[in-house]
Design an enzyme around this catalytic site. Sequence first.
Site, PDB file in Angstrom:
ATOM      1  N   LYS A 159      -0.523   4.790   4.601  1.00  0.00           N
ATOM      2  CA  LYS A 159      -1.400   3.824   5.294  1.00  0.00           C
ATOM      3  C   LYS A 159      -0.969   3.638   6.740  1.00  0.00           C
ATOM      4  O   LYS A 159       0.213   3.456   7.030  1.00  0.00           O
ATOM      5  CB  LYS A 159      -1.414   2.483   4.556  1.00  0.00           C
ATOM      6  N   HIS A 172       0.841  -1.200   0.000  1.00  0.00           N
ATOM      7  CA  HIS A 172       0.000   0.000   0.000  1.00  0.00           C
ATOM      8  C   HIS A 172       0.874   1.247   0.000  1.00  0.00           C
ATOM      9  O   HIS A 172       2.060   1.193   0.336  1.00  0.00           O
ATOM     10  CB  HIS A 172      -0.912   0.034   1.231  1.00  0.00           C
TER      11      HIS A 172
HETATM   12  P1  NAD Z   1      -7.519   9.490   5.028  1.00  0.00           P
HETATM   13  O1  NAD Z   1      -6.618   9.762   6.191  1.00  0.00           O
HETATM   14  O2  NAD Z   1      -7.209  10.120   3.698  1.00  0.00           O
HETATM   15  O3  NAD Z   1      -9.020   9.919   5.405  1.00  0.00           O
HETATM   16  C1  NAD Z   1      -9.591   9.752   6.677  1.00  0.00           C
HETATM   17  C2  NAD Z   1     -10.403  11.014   6.956  1.00  0.00           C
HETATM   18  O4  NAD Z   1     -11.163  10.825   8.149  1.00  0.00           O
HETATM   19  C3  NAD Z   1      -9.505  12.250   7.165  1.00  0.00           C
HETATM   20  O5  NAD Z   1      -9.930  13.298   6.311  1.00  0.00           O
HETATM   21  C4  NAD Z   1      -9.728  12.570   8.643  1.00  0.00           C
HETATM   22  O6  NAD Z   1      -9.634  13.976   8.922  1.00  0.00           O
HETATM   23  C5  NAD Z   1     -11.145  12.055   8.847  1.00  0.00           C
HETATM   24  N1  NAD Z   1     -11.484  11.856  10.261  1.00  0.00           N
HETATM   25  C6  NAD Z   1     -10.716  11.403  11.276  1.00  0.00           C
HETATM   26  N2  NAD Z   1     -11.404  11.435  12.432  1.00  0.00           N
HETATM   27  C7  NAD Z   1     -12.638  11.912  12.142  1.00  0.00           C
HETATM   28  C8  NAD Z   1     -13.805  12.169  12.908  1.00  0.00           C
HETATM   29  N3  NAD Z   1     -13.846  11.945  14.226  1.00  0.00           N
HETATM   30  N4  NAD Z   1     -14.903  12.659  12.279  1.00  0.00           N
HETATM   31  C9  NAD Z   1     -14.896  12.903  10.946  1.00  0.00           C
HETATM   32  N5  NAD Z   1     -13.811  12.686  10.165  1.00  0.00           N
HETATM   33  C10 NAD Z   1     -12.701  12.178  10.760  1.00  0.00           C
HETATM   34  O7  NAD Z   1      -7.580   7.914   4.898  1.00  0.00           O
HETATM   35  P2  NAD Z   1      -8.172   7.039   3.691  1.00  0.00           P
HETATM   36  O8  NAD Z   1      -7.077   6.601   2.799  1.00  0.00           O
HETATM   37  O9  NAD Z   1      -9.377   7.699   3.110  1.00  0.00           O
HETATM   38  O10 NAD Z   1      -8.620   5.735   4.501  1.00  0.00           O
HETATM   39  C11 NAD Z   1      -9.559   5.801   5.565  1.00  0.00           C
HETATM   40  C12 NAD Z   1      -9.805   4.398   6.110  1.00  0.00           C
HETATM   41  O11 NAD Z   1     -10.433   3.603   5.099  1.00  0.00           O
HETATM   42  C13 NAD Z   1      -8.527   3.630   6.494  1.00  0.00           C
HETATM   43  O12 NAD Z   1      -8.807   2.857   7.649  1.00  0.00           O
HETATM   44  C14 NAD Z   1      -8.265   2.747   5.289  1.00  0.00           C
HETATM   45  O13 NAD Z   1      -7.522   1.596   5.591  1.00  0.00           O
HETATM   46  C15 NAD Z   1      -9.688   2.397   4.922  1.00  0.00           C
HETATM   47  N6  NAD Z   1      -9.893   1.937   3.545  1.00  0.00           N
HETATM   48  C16 NAD Z   1     -10.790   0.927   3.383  1.00  0.00           C
HETATM   49  C17 NAD Z   1     -11.120   0.488   2.118  1.00  0.00           C
HETATM   50  C18 NAD Z   1     -12.214  -0.549   1.977  1.00  0.00           C
HETATM   51  O14 NAD Z   1     -12.571  -0.915   0.844  1.00  0.00           O
HETATM   52  N7  NAD Z   1     -12.782  -1.038   3.079  1.00  0.00           N
HETATM   53  C19 NAD Z   1     -10.507   1.061   0.995  1.00  0.00           C
HETATM   54  C20 NAD Z   1      -9.588   2.100   1.184  1.00  0.00           C
HETATM   55  C21 NAD Z   1      -9.298   2.544   2.473  1.00  0.00           C
END
Ligand code: NAD
Length: 267
Positions: free
Chosen positions: A158, A154
Amino acid sequence: MKIGITGCAGRMGRMVAAAVAGAEGARIAAGSEAAGSSALGQDIAALTGLPACGVKIVADAAKVFRASDAVIDFTAPAATLAHARLALETGTALVVGTTGLGAEHEDALQAAAKKAAIVRAANFSIGVNVILGLAREAARILGPEYDIEIVEMHHRHKADAPSGTALALGQAVALGRRVSLADKSVRARDGITGPRKKGEIGFAVLRGGDVIGDHTVVFAGEGERVEIGHKASSRSVFAQGAVRAALWTKGRAPGLYSMRDVLGFVG
Ligand code: NAD
């Protein structure tokens, strides 16, 4: 359907906003970001480069749950915990993509599932859900004579390792072999580790650049190797899957569901 998006300014949140805006039968109802985020007060759709939709990003996630039929959450474990409690309070459906969840988060999702439809998936892509089934079947047929190693790569941002998808693949092969992943998994190797033990399920983690998500399950036998893999080249596949899951929750009884339920996979 009114869809709320928590973490709507994140890498996935923006993709989800675009996917909701483009989905038939869905509209962006509300979105939240972490307190202190520079995105607060901005228009959700405009943030993704789309025409403004008139919905401003707020810090109070309770408002998002009250305004929505379903909320899509790609944030961080602590935030997902709070969002699971809001789903329990409001009965609003919740689609959880956040990975790196521990027992406390799982318990909160189980509790919320008594009052709301919850869909949780380590990976919302249809392709990954297909290889989960293939890996389970391959593990069952090949048996413990084939050493299983799960390799994932990744992007450099991450936060959790191994990825939720790698762990889901581990669960799938453990199910295929009828063993417990917790008993068999080897999450790191360093130094004089000695020969590999029969039946181990190994994990290897690579981090770097902008890789969206590569996963390979290797079955290494005497004289042959089987590899089952998936490479994501756009985050939109996760966003499309999450929106599909959110639409699927309409009229659904409370419960904890997976992408297998959403996609209608059998077996
Ligand atoms: P990222 O850090 O770009 O985005 C996360 C967002 O959540 C940030 O903008 C952050 O400010 C916000 N956030 C944090 N705490 C918060 C709160 N209390 N209230 C509102 N917003 C809040 O990360 P990302 O790459 O978008 O990934 C996010 C999660 O999704 C990770 O855990 C990642 O592993 C997961 N993910 C899952 C899949 C899937 O298919 N299940 C795919 C991609 C990523």
